[in-house]
Write a protein that holds these residues in place. Sequence first.
Motif, PDB file in Angstrom:
ATOM      1  N   TYR A   1       0.811  -1.218   0.000  1.00  8.39           N
ATOM      2  CA  TYR A   1       0.000   0.000   0.000  1.00  8.39           C
ATOM      3  C   TYR A   1       0.843   1.267   0.000  1.00  8.39           C
ATOM      4  O   TYR A   1       2.061   1.236   0.258  1.00  8.39           O
ATOM      5  CB  TYR A   1      -0.923   0.016   1.216  1.00  8.39           C
ATOM      6  CG  TYR A   1      -0.208   0.085   2.562  1.00  8.39           C
ATOM      7  CD1 TYR A   1       0.002   1.306   3.200  1.00  8.39           C
ATOM      8  CD2 TYR A   1       0.261  -1.066   3.203  1.00  8.39           C
ATOM      9  CE1 TYR A   1       0.647   1.388   4.425  1.00  8.39           C
ATOM     10  CE2 TYR A   1       0.900  -1.009   4.427  1.00  8.39           C
ATOM     11  CZ  TYR A   1       1.099   0.219   5.040  1.00  8.39           C
ATOM     12  OH  TYR A   1       1.743   0.280   6.247  1.00  8.39           O
TER      13      TYR A   1
ATOM     14  N   SER B   1      -8.919   0.555  -0.792  1.00  5.37           N
ATOM     15  CA  SER B   1      -8.515   1.909  -0.429  1.00  5.37           C
ATOM     16  C   SER B   1      -9.445   2.447   0.643  1.00  5.37           C
ATOM     17  O   SER B   1     -10.622   2.074   0.693  1.00  5.37           O
ATOM     18  CB  SER B   1      -8.558   2.822  -1.662  1.00  5.37           C
ATOM     19  OG  SER B   1      -8.155   4.133  -1.338  1.00  5.37           O
TER      20      SER B   1
ATOM     21  N   GLY C   1      -4.061   0.251  -1.879  1.00  2.52           N
ATOM     22  CA  GLY C   1      -3.128  -0.843  -2.101  1.00  2.52           C
ATOM     23  C   GLY C   1      -3.776  -2.085  -2.661  1.00  2.52           C
ATOM     24  O   GLY C   1      -4.959  -2.087  -3.016  1.00  2.52           O
TER      25      GLY C   1
END
Length: 232
Positions: A94, A133, A209
């Motif tokens: 991420y 996200s 990520g």
Amino acid sequence: MLKKYILIAIVAAAGLWSCNEDSLDASITVDSNFQSGAGGENGWIPGYAGYAATADSSQLDTVAATALLPRGLDTTQYGFRILSRYSKGNMFSYIKKRVTGFKPNKPYEMTLQVDLATKYTASAVVDKVTFKSGVSTKEPLTTKLTSGVYAFNLDKGSGTQVGKDVLLSGSIASTNLDTRYYTLLRYSNDGQPITVTANGNGELWFYAGTDSDYKDTTIFYFDRIIARFKEL
């Protein structure tokens, strides 16, 4: 006189932009497009979670940096490139960013857009990797557990399952059948804005990520991340 009018126009435009920092304008836009080349991360910081503390280079590989976009996209433009491989299990790769300038403990209506470049069409990859996200009042962190595993401190869920701290999620499947070329996927909640509340320091944290159970190398590019806020 012409120079004077140009100067006035510039000052006026700067004033409108700065209103995002005070009470004159209740709107804030955070737009990261990574176009500054090397070192153009726009405040985004990479991180990895889910791997064992004992993992060595034969099991774990991570690379994160801005780079020119690959074939299939505009190769004159930059994105945030994330490479990851963990041969022993699930890993979350991420990037995160702290955004300031909000009013402390104040609610905002927010829309979020993340553009992710992918080349994966084979089900062996697509079925094992999920885009995720979110936004949080606390910093997304990788922490070492007593079990010896580095874990993500927010509730992102596991694998294809989505946790309560995930706002956007979805498949990483490319629409381009030629896997040598990348295609751009856009994840957005523009049709359904959500309400978020800044923390006591007037901050919000963002992350985006890929949650992967694929045991070989994957490479993704974040092309653009935009968050828009309206004070409530």
